[in-house]
Scaffold this motif. Structure first.
Motif, PDB file in Angstrom:
ATOM      1  N   ASP A 105      -3.680  -7.283  -8.199  1.00 25.08           N
ATOM      2  CA  ASP A 105      -3.897  -6.101  -7.354  1.00 25.08           C
ATOM      3  C   ASP A 105      -4.757  -5.248  -8.232  1.00 25.08           C
ATOM      4  O   ASP A 105      -3.601  -4.061  -9.267  1.00 25.08           O
ATOM      5  CB  ASP A 105      -3.371  -6.094  -6.528  1.00 25.08           C
ATOM      6  CG  ASP A 105      -4.007  -4.467  -5.339  1.00 25.08           C
ATOM      7  OD1 ASP A 105      -5.075  -3.566  -6.068  1.00 25.08           O
ATOM      8  OD2 ASP A 105      -3.312  -4.247  -4.434  1.00 25.08           O
TER       9      ASP A 105
ATOM     10  N   ASN B 105       2.168   1.440  -3.169  1.00 25.65           N
ATOM     11  CA  ASN B 105       1.788   2.267  -4.280  1.00 25.65           C
ATOM     12  C   ASN B 105       1.422   3.543  -3.427  1.00 25.65           C
ATOM     13  O   ASN B 105       1.296   4.731  -5.380  1.00 25.65           O
ATOM     14  CB  ASN B 105       0.466   1.069  -4.516  1.00 25.65           C
ATOM     15  CG  ASN B 105      -1.053   1.925  -5.255  1.00 25.65           C
ATOM     16  OD1 ASN B 105      -0.653   1.823  -6.561  1.00 25.65           O
ATOM     17  ND2 ASN B 105      -2.014   2.219  -4.519  1.00 25.65           N
ATOM     18  N   ASN B 106       1.557   4.346  -2.712  1.00 25.20           N
ATOM     19  CA  ASN B 106       1.056   5.357  -2.449  1.00 25.20           C
ATOM     20  C   ASN B 106       2.486   6.179  -3.121  1.00 25.20           C
ATOM     21  O   ASN B 106       1.692   7.271  -3.017  1.00 25.20           O
ATOM     22  CB  ASN B 106       0.443   5.669  -1.208  1.00 25.20           C
ATOM     23  CG  ASN B 106      -0.821   4.655  -0.765  1.00 25.20           C
ATOM     24  OD1 ASN B 106      -1.809   4.417  -1.846  1.00 25.20           O
ATOM     25  ND2 ASN B 106      -1.426   4.922   0.295  1.00 25.20           N
TER      26      ASN B 106
ATOM     27  N   GLN C 271       0.946  -1.399   0.026  1.00 29.94           N
ATOM     28  CA  GLN C 271      -0.074   0.275  -0.187  1.00 29.94           C
ATOM     29  C   GLN C 271       0.430   1.344   0.157  1.00 29.94           C
ATOM     30  O   GLN C 271       0.778   2.242  -0.780  1.00 29.94           O
ATOM     31  CB  GLN C 271      -0.872  -0.104   0.754  1.00 29.94           C
ATOM     32  CG  GLN C 271      -2.396   1.378   1.373  1.00 29.94           C
ATOM     33  CD  GLN C 271      -3.349   1.094   2.118  1.00 29.94           C
ATOM     34  OE1 GLN C 271      -2.830   0.121   3.105  1.00 29.94           O
ATOM     35  NE2 GLN C 271      -4.126   1.709   2.310  1.00 29.94           N
TER      36      GLN C 271
END
Length: 319
Positions: free
Chosen positions: A212, A183-184, A180
């Motif tokens: 994902d 990805n951010n 996460q």
């Protein structure tokens, strides 16, 4: 065997069943223990673990009663506050859940309880309270992944991506195999205008979590904004393959065709996005623009106005 020793055996057996998610067996052990004359220490443990069992079985009122009784026995037992807060949250009573977690944090600052309170602050639009607590958490728990991810996400929600970035990067260094934050990082680079850096972040994310759909959607959206329409379409189609109900991916494919002025091809993708998510802001707005270009002013302006209303609402949210 006296009551205390019998109670210990039953509670420990119940704990094993609870850990293995055999809730009916755990319930039987705990409820038998409840009939015994137990010490306050053992009764506290029993109330908490039986309450958790009730909660997982959906017996929320029974769970609530046990956690409340537990607080009456031992008002310093943090788990009672956290578990009771979770019951109230499940029942939609966020105000009461907030008060319980705030009480727990007065007793001891635990990262798990504080992160849950940050989440409740965000749900109830108390953004400054969420931000203040999240900053405190990164100071007290600087080596915890979720504290930096949470603070980064709050800054991102406020469009302060330059402040979000170091916390995302810190989270990645702490746990490089969790996707996460990585990805951010890509999203934050994109928002800051560093498209090439953003693009370089995605292969690592995909390698960690190739199934994902959100990652492929974000990659597709980035490639679309870089005018790499073929690459964007491929990524977004793969996102839909992984999750056929992903409205954002349909809307982003619609945006590709809209930017190419291929309105007839864009329209069904926006319609599909709205079928899946009727309040999808971008799909409403872009489909409204397409209707306006076709001369359907009544329909087009209605959808265009929806986007304007939502922008006003979101602006008010973060004041």
């Amino acid at each position: 065997m006296n009551s205390e020793n019998t109670g210990i055996c039953l509670i420990e057996s119940g704990d094993i069943f609870l850990h293995e998610k055999q809730l009916t067996l755990a319930l039987g052990c705990y409820e038998r223990a409840l009939t015994l004359n137990l010490s306050t220490k053992l009764l506290t443990r029993l109330y908490n673990n039986l309450g958790v069992t009730y909660k997982r079985l959906g017996r929320l009122e029974d769970a609530k009663k046990l956690f409340e009784n537990g607080i009456n026995i031992d008002a310093t037992h943090l788990s009672f506050y956290a578990n009771l807060a979770s019951v109230f949250e499940m029942q939609g009573n966020l105000k009461h859940a907030q008060r319980l977690l705030e009480r727990a944090l007065q007793l001891e600052l635990r990262a798990r309880d504080a992160l849950k309170l940050v989440e409740i602050y965000q749900k109830t639009q108390q953004i400054q309270s969420a931000l203040k607590l999240a900053v405190t958490l990164t100071h007290h728990f600087p080596e915890v992944y979720d504290t930096h991810l949470t603070l980064g996400n709050i800054y991102a929600s406020l469009k302060q991506f330059e402040k979000a970035m170091p916390h995302y990067e810190k989270a990645v260094t702490l746990e490089p195999n969790r996707t996460q934050a990585l990805n951010n990082v890509g999203i934050a680079y994109k928002e800051l205008g560093y498209d090439e850096k953003a693009l370089k972040a995605y292969p690592a994310v995909i390698a960690l979590n190739p199934n994902d759909s959100a990652v492929y959607n974000n990659l597709g959206n980035l490639l679309r904004q870089m005018a790499n329409y073929d690459g964007a379409l491929q990524a977004l189609e793969h996102s839909i393959k992984l999750n056929p109900s992903y409205a954002d991916a349909y809307s982003n494919i619609g945006a590709i065709f809209k930017e190419q002025k291929r309105y007839d091809k864009a329209e069904p993708y926006y319609q599909k996005a709205l079928t899946l998510s009727p309040h999808h802001i971008n799909a409403n707005f872009d489909l409204g623009l397409i209707e306006l270009t076709k001369g359907n002013y009544t329909v087009g302006w209605k959808q265009y106005e929806y986007r304007l209303r939502m922008k006003e609402l979101l602006a008010k949210t973060y004041q």
